[in-house]
Design a protein around this motif. Sequence first.
Motif, PDB file in Angstrom:
ATOM      1  N   GLY A 159       2.016  54.843  14.361  1.00  0.00           N
ATOM      2  CA  GLY A 159       2.646  54.642  13.090  1.00  0.00           C
ATOM      3  C   GLY A 159       3.003  53.349  12.572  1.00  0.00           C
ATOM      4  O   GLY A 159       2.781  52.961  11.278  1.00  0.00           O
ATOM      5  N   ILE A 160       3.295  52.519  13.409  1.00  0.00           N
ATOM      6  CA  ILE A 160       3.693  51.309  13.061  1.00  0.00           C
ATOM      7  C   ILE A 160       2.390  50.362  12.682  1.00  0.00           C
ATOM      8  O   ILE A 160       2.450  49.577  11.783  1.00  0.00           O
ATOM      9  N   LEU A 161       1.412  50.751  13.436  1.00  0.00           N
ATOM     10  CA  LEU A 161       0.197  50.252  12.880  1.00  0.00           C
ATOM     11  C   LEU A 161      -0.237  50.437  11.449  1.00  0.00           C
ATOM     12  O   LEU A 161      -0.842  49.800  10.664  1.00  0.00           O
ATOM     13  N   ARG A 162       0.028  51.915  11.224  1.00  0.00           N
ATOM     14  CA  ARG A 162      -0.277  52.051   9.722  1.00  0.00           C
ATOM     15  C   ARG A 162       0.825  51.639   8.639  1.00  0.00           C
ATOM     16  O   ARG A 162       0.411  51.253   7.873  1.00  0.00           O
ATOM     17  N   LEU A 163       1.920  51.614   9.223  1.00  0.00           N
ATOM     18  CA  LEU A 163       2.723  51.033   8.095  1.00  0.00           C
ATOM     19  C   LEU A 163       2.607  49.694   7.777  1.00  0.00           C
ATOM     20  O   LEU A 163       3.020  49.127   6.787  1.00  0.00           O
ATOM     21  N   VAL A 177      12.282  50.992  10.026  1.00  0.00           N
ATOM     22  CA  VAL A 177      12.605  50.184  11.373  1.00  0.00           C
ATOM     23  C   VAL A 177      11.490  50.742  12.386  1.00  0.00           C
ATOM     24  O   VAL A 177      11.209  51.862  12.498  1.00  0.00           O
ATOM     25  N   ALA A 178      10.846  49.666  13.101  1.00  0.00           N
ATOM     26  CA  ALA A 178       9.805  49.915  13.865  1.00  0.00           C
ATOM     27  C   ALA A 178      10.537  50.146  15.351  1.00  0.00           C
ATOM     28  O   ALA A 178      10.693  49.327  16.230  1.00  0.00           O
ATOM     29  N   VAL A 179      10.871  51.405  15.800  1.00  0.00           N
ATOM     30  CA  VAL A 179      11.527  51.702  16.736  1.00  0.00           C
ATOM     31  C   VAL A 179      10.709  51.507  17.862  1.00  0.00           C
ATOM     32  O   VAL A 179      11.020  50.929  19.089  1.00  0.00           O
ATOM     33  N   TYR A 375      19.426  48.688   3.956  1.00  0.00           N
ATOM     34  CA  TYR A 375      18.092  49.110   3.082  1.00  0.00           C
ATOM     35  C   TYR A 375      18.020  47.958   2.022  1.00  0.00           C
ATOM     36  O   TYR A 375      16.905  47.396   1.619  1.00  0.00           O
ATOM     37  N   LYS A 376      19.133  47.694   1.148  1.00  0.00           N
ATOM     38  CA  LYS A 376      19.005  46.828   0.025  1.00  0.00           C
ATOM     39  C   LYS A 376      18.659  45.339   0.626  1.00  0.00           C
ATOM     40  O   LYS A 376      17.701  44.703  -0.151  1.00  0.00           O
ATOM     41  N   ASN A 377      19.011  45.088   1.671  1.00  0.00           N
ATOM     42  CA  ASN A 377      18.933  43.639   2.215  1.00  0.00           C
ATOM     43  C   ASN A 377      17.195  43.337   2.799  1.00  0.00           C
ATOM     44  O   ASN A 377      16.650  42.391   2.670  1.00  0.00           O
ATOM     45  N   ILE A 378      16.949  44.319   3.398  1.00  0.00           N
ATOM     46  CA  ILE A 378      15.673  44.401   4.264  1.00  0.00           C
ATOM     47  C   ILE A 378      14.519  44.438   3.124  1.00  0.00           C
ATOM     48  O   ILE A 378      13.692  43.472   3.548  1.00  0.00           O
ATOM     49  N   GLY A 379      14.506  44.885   2.343  1.00  0.00           N
ATOM     50  CA  GLY A 379      13.446  45.175   1.415  1.00  0.00           C
ATOM     51  C   GLY A 379      12.101  45.956   1.856  1.00  0.00           C
ATOM     52  O   GLY A 379      12.230  46.564   3.066  1.00  0.00           O
ATOM     53  N   ASN A 380      11.086  46.096   0.878  1.00  0.00           N
ATOM     54  CA  ASN A 380       9.985  47.028   1.442  1.00  0.00           C
ATOM     55  C   ASN A 380       9.326  46.453   2.747  1.00  0.00           C
ATOM     56  O   ASN A 380       8.058  46.120   2.153  1.00  0.00           O
ATOM     57  N   LYS A 381       9.844  46.283   3.809  1.00  0.00           N
ATOM     58  CA  LYS A 381       8.886  46.169   4.961  1.00  0.00           C
ATOM     59  C   LYS A 381       9.077  46.726   6.216  1.00  0.00           C
ATOM     60  O   LYS A 381      10.156  47.567   6.359  1.00  0.00           O
ATOM     61  N   VAL A 382       8.348  46.463   7.021  1.00  0.00           N
ATOM     62  CA  VAL A 382       8.305  46.723   8.568  1.00  0.00           C
ATOM     63  C   VAL A 382       9.540  45.864   9.243  1.00  0.00           C
ATOM     64  O   VAL A 382       9.092  44.823   9.427  1.00  0.00           O
ATOM     65  N   GLU A 383      10.793  46.679   9.743  1.00  0.00           N
ATOM     66  CA  GLU A 383      11.542  45.726  10.155  1.00  0.00           C
ATOM     67  C   GLU A 383      11.844  46.077  11.841  1.00  0.00           C
ATOM     68  O   GLU A 383      11.729  47.056  12.133  1.00  0.00           O
ATOM     69  N   SER A 384      12.138  44.863  12.472  1.00  0.00           N
ATOM     70  CA  SER A 384      12.380  45.024  13.847  1.00  0.00           C
ATOM     71  C   SER A 384      13.838  45.635  14.115  1.00  0.00           C
ATOM     72  O   SER A 384      14.595  45.587  13.025  1.00  0.00           O
ATOM     73  N   VAL A 385      13.820  46.258  15.248  1.00  0.00           N
ATOM     74  CA  VAL A 385      15.054  46.831  15.656  1.00  0.00           C
ATOM     75  C   VAL A 385      16.018  45.452  15.991  1.00  0.00           C
ATOM     76  O   VAL A 385      15.576  44.766  16.860  1.00  0.00           O
TER      77      VAL A 385
END
Length: 422
Positions: A159-163, A177-179, A375-385
């Motif tokens: 899933g993370i690869l696709r994201l 978030v990339a759990v 969510y407003k601070n992170i932006g549209n990206k894959v975020e680390s835990v």
Amino acid sequence: MKLNAVDNSVITDIKLAPQGHLKIDWVKAHMPVLNRIREQFEKEQPFKGLKVAISLHLEAKTAYLAKVVKAGGAEVTITGSNPLSTQDDVCAALVEDGITVFAKYNPDPEEYKELMVKTLETKPDLVIDDGGDLVSILHSERQDLLDQVRGGAEETTTGILRLKAMEKEGELKFPVVAVNDAFCKYLFDNRYGTGQSVWDGINRTTNLVVAGKTVVVVGYGWCGRGVAMRAKGLGANVIVTEVDAIKAVEAYMDGFQVMSMDEAAKLGDFFVTVTGNKDVIRGQHYKVMKDGAILSNAGHFDIEVNKPELEEQSSSIRTVRNNIEEYALKDGRKIYLLAEGRLVNLAAGDGHPAEIMDMTFALQAMSLKYVNEQYKNIGNKVESVPYELDEQVARIKLESLGINIDALSEEQKSYLESWSAH
Ligand SMILES: NC(=O)c1ccc[n+]([C@@H]2O[C@H](COP(=O)([O-])OP(=O)(O)OC[C@H]3O[C@@H](n4cnc5c(N)ncnc54)[C@H](O)[C@@H]3O)[C@@H](O)[C@H]2O)c1
């Protein structure tokens, strides 16, 4: 408008609920970290007034996560993440607990997708995904539902690869978030969880001995390391195949034989694919396999063992035991495929042990809370835990085991942080 779980759910049979409740109670007793988070959520109500859509392998541990998210104030809707890993009794129990369920064991591909879409039609604010299908539907055919979504959390490597591919192309429309990439996920879930549950699935399905046999593990990532380690523990001769030179050296130093798949194909009694890649076992390999070779996959999708090419080489296919398909090849040899090439530990077993999923799902629950707050601070990206959340899970885990560890003294801290000559 609030959903009524009993009226809205699509499940196989509500009468199966008692067995499902027993299964959920059993895992709950072995999930101390998640229990602690449930207590926090009950007090803080982080998801009050929000809708959460979940797509995960729908068995008892997942059911308990759904209940914990609900305890945090959310209205929860859930669907499966693989047609063969949904347990109907668990679905029924969740409906009785007020969670809307769109899932059945072994729906046809069309219905499987429909159930996923129905889950999204509840207009979730937050999503938990496993393998990226929910998020992918939201970004393709159901973009009309995108606006409402604040963010999500993704469970697995695939899933993370696709994201990340979506993020790279500027297509990702909310933070996820990339759990999977948290330490308390891949070190334990992918390695020890997959290591144990893959062999549980294979053993209970085949009822054959592993000791003395040759096991080929395809892919030496976090899952492959676990599968190979446990195969060795069961007494097998283990061969690893890889495409990454560093991981191949690691496998060699860990004591395994390393070779190409063309060579390994001739030697294996059992094959386990765990690459997240397609066609890692294919036509040319079937041609040289031993009579009676047993193939299985533990990667996310059923594309690692190329089934069409196996069918092409076969004169007949029949089910010889539950979850075992026998492919009778035209030259008289037989090759067996477990669980239709889907994740063998989930489709032919109960998935990872509860104590492992305790940490993974604690991370899921905390990541969902985090993405909702940020969510407003992170932006549209894959975020680390965030590391603090990861560490918190490890600390609660240690506490639940009654294990104390040491702490750095002030002198030790400043020693470790200094660069001048010691
Ligand atoms: N069954 C489960 O319960 C479970 C649990 C966690 C993850 N997964 C899934 O398992 C898969 C692997 O996950 P991971 O965390 O180990 O990933 P990873 O990235 O750590 O490892 C994958 C490995 O496969 C290797 N590989 C790729 N193509 C190959 C090929 N053709 N031949 C040999 N090796 C090849 C890569 O070099 C890599 O080392 C993913 O699809 C993931 O989503 C399954």
